[in-house]
Design a protein around this motif. Sequence first.
Motif, short mmCIF file in Angstrom:
data_model
loop_
_atom_site.label_atom_id
_atom_site.label_comp_id
_atom_site.label_asym_id
_atom_site.label_seq_id
_atom_site.Cartn_x
_atom_site.Cartn_y
_atom_site.Cartn_z
N MET A 1 -1.15 11.26 9.31
CA MET A 1 -0.76 10.75 8.00
C MET A 1 -1.31 9.34 7.77
O MET A 1 -1.18 8.46 8.61
CB MET A 1 0.76 10.72 7.85
N ARG A 2 -1.93 9.16 6.61
CA ARG A 2 -2.44 7.86 6.19
C ARG A 2 -2.18 7.71 4.69
O ARG A 2 -1.93 8.69 3.99
CB ARG A 2 -3.95 7.74 6.43
N VAL A 3 -2.29 6.49 4.20
CA VAL A 3 -2.22 6.23 2.77
C VAL A 3 -3.57 5.65 2.34
O VAL A 3 -4.00 4.62 2.85
CB VAL A 3 -1.10 5.25 2.40
N HIS A 4 -4.25 6.33 1.44
CA HIS A 4 -5.52 5.86 0.87
C HIS A 4 -5.44 5.98 -0.65
O HIS A 4 -5.12 7.04 -1.18
CB HIS A 4 -6.70 6.69 1.37
N ARG B 1 0.83 -1.20 0.00
CA ARG B 1 0.00 0.00 0.00
C ARG B 1 0.87 1.25 0.00
O ARG B 1 0.56 2.22 -0.71
CB ARG B 1 -0.89 -0.01 1.25
N TYR B 2 1.94 1.25 0.77
CA TYR B 2 2.76 2.45 0.90
C TYR B 2 3.65 2.67 -0.31
O TYR B 2 3.76 3.79 -0.81
CB TYR B 2 3.62 2.35 2.17
N THR B 3 4.29 1.62 -0.78
CA THR B 3 5.27 1.78 -1.86
C THR B 3 4.65 1.69 -3.25
O THR B 3 5.25 2.17 -4.22
CB THR B 3 6.37 0.71 -1.77
N GLY B 4 3.49 1.03 -3.36
CA GLY B 4 2.92 0.77 -4.67
C GLY B 4 3.63 -0.35 -5.41
O GLY B 4 3.36 -0.62 -6.58
N ASP B 5 4.53 -1.05 -4.72
CA ASP B 5 5.33 -2.12 -5.32
C ASP B 5 4.56 -3.44 -5.25
O ASP B 5 4.52 -4.09 -4.21
CB ASP B 5 6.67 -2.24 -4.57
N ALA B 6 3.93 -3.81 -6.33
CA ALA B 6 3.16 -5.06 -6.37
C ALA B 6 4.03 -6.26 -6.68
O ALA B 6 3.58 -7.40 -6.57
CB ALA B 6 2.04 -4.95 -7.41
N THR B 7 5.27 -6.03 -7.05
CA THR B 7 6.14 -7.15 -7.43
C THR B 7 6.47 -8.04 -6.24
O THR B 7 6.68 -9.23 -6.41
CB THR B 7 7.45 -6.65 -8.07
N TYR B 8 6.52 -7.44 -5.03
CA TYR B 8 6.87 -8.27 -3.89
C TYR B 8 5.84 -9.36 -3.66
O TYR B 8 6.19 -10.51 -3.36
CB TYR B 8 7.03 -7.43 -2.62
N VAL B 9 4.55 -9.02 -3.78
CA VAL B 9 3.51 -10.03 -3.58
C VAL B 9 3.66 -11.15 -4.60
O VAL B 9 3.58 -12.33 -4.26
CB VAL B 9 2.11 -9.39 -3.67
N LYS B 10 3.91 -10.79 -5.85
CA LYS B 10 4.05 -11.81 -6.89
C LYS B 10 5.27 -12.69 -6.65
O LYS B 10 5.20 -13.92 -6.78
CB LYS B 10 4.14 -11.14 -8.26
N GLY C 1 -7.51 17.79 -1.97
CA GLY C 1 -6.47 17.13 -2.74
C GLY C 1 -5.62 18.09 -3.55
O GLY C 1 -6.11 19.10 -4.06
N TYR C 2 -4.31 17.74 -3.68
CA TYR C 2 -3.37 18.56 -4.43
C TYR C 2 -2.39 17.64 -5.14
O TYR C 2 -2.05 16.57 -4.65
CB TYR C 2 -2.58 19.51 -3.51
N VAL D 1 9.92 14.06 -8.35
CA VAL D 1 8.79 13.17 -8.56
C VAL D 1 7.49 13.86 -8.14
O VAL D 1 7.38 14.34 -7.01
CB VAL D 1 8.97 11.86 -7.76
N ASP D 2 6.50 13.93 -9.01
CA ASP D 2 5.20 14.47 -8.64
C ASP D 2 4.49 13.50 -7.70
O ASP D 2 4.62 12.27 -7.84
CB ASP D 2 4.33 14.66 -9.89
N VAL D 3 3.73 14.02 -6.75
CA VAL D 3 3.03 13.17 -5.79
C VAL D 3 1.67 13.78 -5.47
O VAL D 3 1.54 15.00 -5.33
CB VAL D 3 3.89 12.98 -4.51
N SER D 4 0.67 12.92 -5.36
CA SER D 4 -0.67 13.36 -5.00
C SER D 4 -0.83 13.30 -3.49
O SER D 4 -0.51 12.28 -2.87
CB SER D 4 -1.73 12.48 -5.65
N ILE D 5 -1.30 14.39 -2.90
CA ILE D 5 -1.49 14.45 -1.45
C ILE D 5 -2.86 15.04 -1.15
O ILE D 5 -3.46 15.73 -1.97
CB ILE D 5 -0.39 15.28 -0.76
N VAL D 6 -3.34 14.72 0.05
CA VAL D 6 -4.60 15.28 0.54
C VAL D 6 -4.31 15.90 1.90
O VAL D 6 -3.80 15.22 2.80
CB VAL D 6 -5.69 14.20 0.66
#
Length: 777
Positions: A698-701, A442-451, A756-757, A746-751
């Motif tokens: 701080m949360r990640v959604h 959820r935090y890193t967005g790295d789905a490769t670890y699960v696979k 949201g920004y 790196v651009d990043v979306s934050i709330v």
Amino acid sequence: MKDYIIKDEWNIIEEGFDPALNKISESLFSLGNGRMGQRGNFEETYSGETLQGNYIAGVYYPDKTRVGWWKNGYPEYFAKVLNAANWIGIDVQVDGETLDLHTSTVKNFKRVLNMKEGFLQRSFVATLVSGKQIAVEATRFCSISNDEVGLIKYAVTPINFSGTITFKPFIDGDIANQDSNYDEKFWDEVSREVLADSAYITLRTKKTAFEVCTGSKFALVQNGKLINVQAQQINKEKFVGHSFDIAVIANEETILYKYAANVSSQNYAKDKLVALCKEVVEEVFAQGFDKMLAQQKEAWAHKWSESDIVIEGDVAAQQAIRFNIFQLNQTYTGEDARLNIGPKGFTGEKYGGSTYWDTEAYCVPFYLSTADAQVARNLLFYRYQQLGKAIENAEKLGFINGAALFPMVTINGEECHNEWEITFEEIHRNGAIAYAIYNYTRYTGDATYVKEYGLEVLIGIARFWAQRVNWSADKLQYVILGVTGPNEYENNINNNWYTNYIASWCLQYALESIDAVKSGDPDSFDKLAKRLQFNESTEKEKWSHIVDHMYYPEDKHLGIYLQQDGYMDKEQVLVRDLPASQRPINQKWSWDRILRSCFIKQADVLQGIYFFEDKFDQEAIRRNFDFYEARTVHESSLSPCVHAILAAKLGYEEKAYEMYLRTSRLDLDDYNNDTEDGLHITSMAGTWMSVVQGFAGMRVHDGQLHFNPFIPGKWKSFSFNINFRGALLSVEIKKEYVRIINRSGVDVSIVILKNGYVLKGNDIVEIHVREEEVVRH
């Protein structure tokens, strides 16, 4: 609760020597570098009460478990991280009289742990029994730039005499663990060698056959000049060193430098250890103390640039958070996936120094945000490497078909906890392993670890839960019987709400992960399914049925989730009505009395609500928090941070701050009267969480960082840095505004406060809270 550490933003300071506090201070002034470390023991002789401790990461001994009667599946040993060779020793004699602060009159005593630059300094004036006075200033550190070495600068000045001082720098390998059964010593000598100004000793652990070569070299300086000394060599079993006499003149300083190294067979061939240790010692000796200290300061400056939290207006809070971050960075660097984070780190022997679920539940969030993603990934991979052992652990308890039960305590994957109510019943630990995979993804967005690794772990865990539940014909639901929840003041209870909830969640997360991997890379999934003999239709159907029919105890009248079946049968007494003289209850009450009470050791129901807060509305969280916090004695170091985070979410600002101070100053102020055993390293990550997830909200959604901050009343502002998906963000929170600087490209979306920004690379967003005005730079 103690209050003798002087408040300072960057230093831990003790002024005046109180022998009754010495073991506490030894814990507080501990040093480490991720590979080695030691308690804040004195270099010179100390005959008073002390806990000598030097530790090498990953080196352990399987001490025989002592129980009155055996149980099927019971661990055969308790893995202990060993007290290793004492490399800091420097005996000092003044005209034949031993310097010993236990027998001397001590004044001007001061210990300072410089957290900003990573070294320990100690100074004092001692009057010996003879009346002779000497002043000592000792500085030492465990190098971050070279994690196999430690250095000491030991300066002695005679005050009221001229005469002879005898120095004896030594390495003592004849050491023991304080907690060893039958007073057994765990090291055998392999070799030793003493040269003109250096000494080396190699020790081998019994049973596990780890070998560690410890070496040191000394240099002596008087009046700024290097002195050549003719030292007598000390070469006896498990003990090497030197002894030499130096003529001293009143008020003139003599400095002994000691350069030491620990080189382990974990990293090198055993037959090369001595030669390699000599190379390391000679290299650091050639660089010299001052250059190595400069490197230390530079390395710590880099660490602080990533992980510091700055608090304005509250020195006690500032000191506390830095102390916790400092100890975390000393304990684990993430460079070696074979290592993990023991509850005491390099500060004591209690709990065996092994791996607990603390790492996944508390430490992973800290390293996700303050270090490269590979550091947290290594923590996950550590568990993946031990999956085979987790399956073996489950098999010993009667589980089949690749079901995995990760251990409550381990150092190599085998369960080695020696209390049945924990070993067999505190099975919620499996859920923390799965949650860490989810949290990382959820935090890193790295789905490769699960696979690549995570799905195999999730399937093993899901298979365990599918076998551990049973169908209740009475309830027409699945139940989980005979467990211990996070609240260890309850044993062998049925349907612990947290355990049932996280078991169901694990099954659901495994199902979702299977579908994701199968759709994204069907070939990889098919290979894994074949290797694991995974019956997709049968197993998925069973897991789904459990998820849909899990039983969760509730009290609908109170609107709360019951910690377990029958909890309301207990006499409901609030902590506020418990006399202070009765606390901590784990030191004042019998175990029988504790088990019959309603008092809660640590967050239990609230642990689940913290993990899965999105699943509960605000009022449900409030009802459960109000009920359970009033009954929680916080006698686990893991408890206050969860309460601080939830209190902040609920707007209970005073309670959030109270819990923050309790978790952050737990060891500094010895809240639970147990700091002398060592620091609570893993819970220190909870201190960071209290600020970042609590006060900053701080949360990640949905792949975005959310902030919903407030500032405790005593604070003017607070700020911190966050690594998130390749972006480095500096967050500053004041009463008037929230400012976030993107220090990357790196651009990043934050709330922020629900708005949201898109924060572009190297841009700044500033939210003026009162005017609700957004300022872009």
